[in-house]
Structures are given as C-alpha cells and as structure tokens.
Design a protein around this motif. Structure first.
Motif, PDB file in Angstrom:
ATOM      1  N   LYS A 251      17.618   2.036 -49.618  1.00  0.00           N
ATOM      2  CA  LYS A 251      16.982   2.234 -48.319  1.00  0.00           C
ATOM      3  C   LYS A 251      16.536   0.901 -47.704  1.00  0.00           C
ATOM      4  N   THR A 252      16.072  -0.019 -48.535  1.00  0.00           N
ATOM      5  CA  THR A 252      15.697  -1.339 -48.039  1.00  0.00           C
ATOM      6  C   THR A 252      16.910  -2.065 -47.468  1.00  0.00           C
ATOM      7  N   MET A 259      18.348  -3.652 -38.939  1.00  0.00           N
ATOM      8  CA  MET A 259      17.520  -4.629 -38.243  1.00  0.00           C
ATOM      9  C   MET A 259      18.342  -5.848 -37.830  1.00  0.00           C
ATOM     10  N   LEU A 260      19.191  -6.337 -38.736  1.00  0.00           N
ATOM     11  CA  LEU A 260      20.014  -7.493 -38.417  1.00  0.00           C
ATOM     12  C   LEU A 260      20.999  -7.183 -37.296  1.00  0.00           C
ATOM     13  N   GLY A 261      21.601  -6.001 -37.348  1.00  0.00           N
ATOM     14  CA  GLY A 261      22.537  -5.606 -36.302  1.00  0.00           C
ATOM     15  C   GLY A 261      21.867  -5.498 -34.946  1.00  0.00           C
ATOM     16  N   SER A 262      20.694  -4.885 -34.934  1.00  0.00           N
ATOM     17  CA  SER A 262      19.943  -4.729 -33.688  1.00  0.00           C
ATOM     18  C   SER A 262      19.498  -6.079 -33.139  1.00  0.00           C
TER      19      SER A 262
END
Length: 359
Positions: A251-252, A259-262
């Motif tokens: 899950k992490t 988060m990186l993609g966003s």
C-alpha cells in the motif's frame, strides 16, 4: 493502431492444453460492465482459453455481443452477489449461490482450472480456503502478486492473508513463490529473498531470523535478507514476508507511485515552458507510464490451496482485469499446483501425502 493483447506471461501459442477459467462477473466496484468486456477480449486474444462467466444470467447475456454461441464461452447462473463491504463470515455461510462461491465451486468440481474475482478480498479468501482446502504440507494460504522492478518484476508474498506468521510459514511462502516463478517463468532456480530491516544475519526479530535459517537449509536459491529498497532493485525473484509487513509495503508503494504520477503531471502543467517540455518528452513519459502501469500487474494468486484462485483489484478496469484473467490462465497452463505440491512432498518425504490424496 494495433491493439495490444492482454497477457501476462508466455504467448498463448506456446501452450498445448486448453485452460478453463471461471470468472466471478458480479464482483468488484464495476461488476459486469468491466468483467464481461475483459473476458470477451481475452477470449479473442487467447485461442487456448475457455471462459465460464458466472453471475446473474439476465445481466450477463445482453453484454455478450453475439458471443452466445461461442463454444469456448459459457454462462453459469448465480443468483446472489457478495458485496464489497460484506462480512466474509456472512458471505461464506449465508450466500452459497453467490457468483464468487459458484465460480470457486467450479474449480473444486473440476469444471474449471482456475477462478478470478475482483470481489471482496476477505470473502474470496474465506470461501476459497473453505471450498478448495489446503494443499498437503501447507498450513496457510498466501497472497502473491508481481511488482515492477528496475530490471523487470519480482513476486512478493504474503500481501495480507496472514498478519502473524511463524518461521515455518515463511519457509512455505518461499517454497510456493519459488515454484510459482519456476513454473510460470521457466526459471530452474529462482532467487528467494527474505524482507528484513537489514541484510546482516543478526538483523530482524526472532521469527525472521529463524525463518532465514530454515530458508538457508531448504535447498531453495536463497539470497539472504533484503531491505525494502531491494524489492524494486530486483534483488530477488521472490520476496518473502508476513502479511502485515507485505500489505503495508504494498500500500505504501502504491501510494508513492500515485503521488509521483500526480506530482509529475502537475509540474508539466505549471507553465508554457513545462508544457513544451512535456511535448518533447512525450515518448519517454509514455514508455515510463507503460512500464510502471499498475494495471499490468493486476492479479494476485492465493497460493497454497487445492485450486487456483486469483484476486483482481476491486477497482480494475477492462484492461487491468484482463491481466488478472491472464494470471489465472498462466497458472493453470503451467501446472503451478503440481509444482508446489511436488516440492513440498520432496522436502517432507513420502509420508507427507497419503496414498489417497490428490490435488
């Protein structure tokens, strides 16, 4: 533009037998609107597959698009549905005609070689274990799924089925994972690593240190302890851990990837210069997205059972669900159950499987 086949593993043409896959079409966040189109596309791309669509017949048949007469496609009616937030105990005891239960029963009865569901994970685990039972010599089932690495992918287990494990359970997870890779990826001696807080033998709690000793003596290609960053460096073909640690790590990782993609999309949209940079880098970005697209790694196998049961992400789209079907197909074609049972019997001796037991 040519459509890419939904596959995980070797090309379909390399297989001699026909695998029969039962699909719980009612499970998941999207149900038949995703599972049925994914099944039809998979059937088209895999001439060696036979699919059994399980669910409410009045819902499924209108979605078949004229495929009713296809001899490799069959619909089995199930009147009930296991809801995503339903208690596993209630699903097990109170819904014996659910699409999930009927699909698993097809595997038990020999009418299907594997089943796939995007439904309630706890319910799938409970029903699969109750209906299919455990392989001889295996005490607990484990959830095993592929994860992307710098040089390909690795497989990690357990990812949430067992919160507390003993050293023997971790050893069994290592055996099952190694046999899975050996069968599906045709590696004679896949490497096995034990997830730990350090590479040194003295690191870790007592359970992990005892498990490491068992793995060293097992005859597996054990490469020792690996730390969390070693998962994505590809330091082992199989990464072993208990379900608590595995689920947290999974899950992490998923949260970090999102988060990186966003953040990357936001940075490229910041001004006209960054937008121009995005256009210039579009091919690199597309390759990166394809390589680490989580949808391509969909499909976790519940290892240790007397039948193949595959869990898809509940939020899977058509593309992603096709990969879960592919996982079940490859596991059935490559006779993963026989590999695991054979290895366990070999390590435990002839007495581990009684004369009348079969898988």
């Amino acid at each position: 533009m040519k459509r890419q086949a939904v596959r995980f593993g070797p090309p379909a043409s390399s297989f001699a037998m026909t695998a029969r896959i039962a699909i719980d079409c009612m499970g998941g966040d999207h149900g038949p609107s995703v599972t049925v189109p994914a099944a039809l596309r998979f059937l088209e791309d895999h001439p060696g597959a036979t699919l059994i669509l399980v669910g409410r017949e009045e819902v499924l048949r209108p979605l078949l698009g004229g495929q009713d007469a296809n001899p490799r496609l069959r619909v089995v009616h199930a009147s009930e549905v296991v809801e995503m937030d339903e208690s596993p105990a209630l699903a097990l005891r109170g819904k014996k005609d659910s699409s999930m239960r009927v699909a698993i029963n097809l595997v038990k009865n020999g009418e299907a070689d594997a089943c796939v569901s995007a439904g309630n994970t706890g319910a799938l685990m409970a029903i699969s274990r109750f209906v299919l039972k455990m392989l001889p010599g295996i005490e607990r089932p484990a959830i095993c799924a592929p994860l992307p690495t710098a040089n390909g992918h690795t497989h990690m287990l357990d990812l949430g089925a067992n919160v507390d494990c003993g050293p023997e359970h971790l050893l069994q997870f290592g055996i099952m994972g190694a046999m899975l890779i050996s069968a599906m990826e045709h590696k004679d001696r896949p490497t096995v690593g034990l997830l730990n807080i350090g590479e040194e033998e003295i690191k870790g709690n007592e359970v992990v240190k005892a498990a490491a000793e068992l793995l060293r003596q097992s005859g597996l290609n054990f490469v020792g302890n690996i730390e969390g960053d070693g998962i994505y460096k590809g330091e082992a073909d199989v990464v072993v851990c208990d379900g608590f640690v595995g689920n947290v790590a999974l899950k992490t990782s998923e949260g970090l990837a999102q988060m990186l993609g966003s953040s990357l999309r936001s940075e490229f949209k910041r001004n006209w210069l960054t937008k121009l940079a995005a256009v210039i880098a579009i091919s690199v970005l597309n390759n990166f997205k394809t390589r680490f697209d989580h949808r391509r790694y969909n499909g976790a196998i519940l290892l240790g059972l007397r039948g193949i049961s595959v869990k898809s992400h509940g939020s899977a789209d058509t593309f992603s669900f096709g990969f879960a079907i592919g996982r079940a197909y490859d596991a059935a074609e490559n006779r993963v159950l026989e590999r695991i049972a054979g290895r366990i019997a070999e390590m435990a001796g002839p007495a581990s499987i009684s004369a009348g037991e079969t898988i």
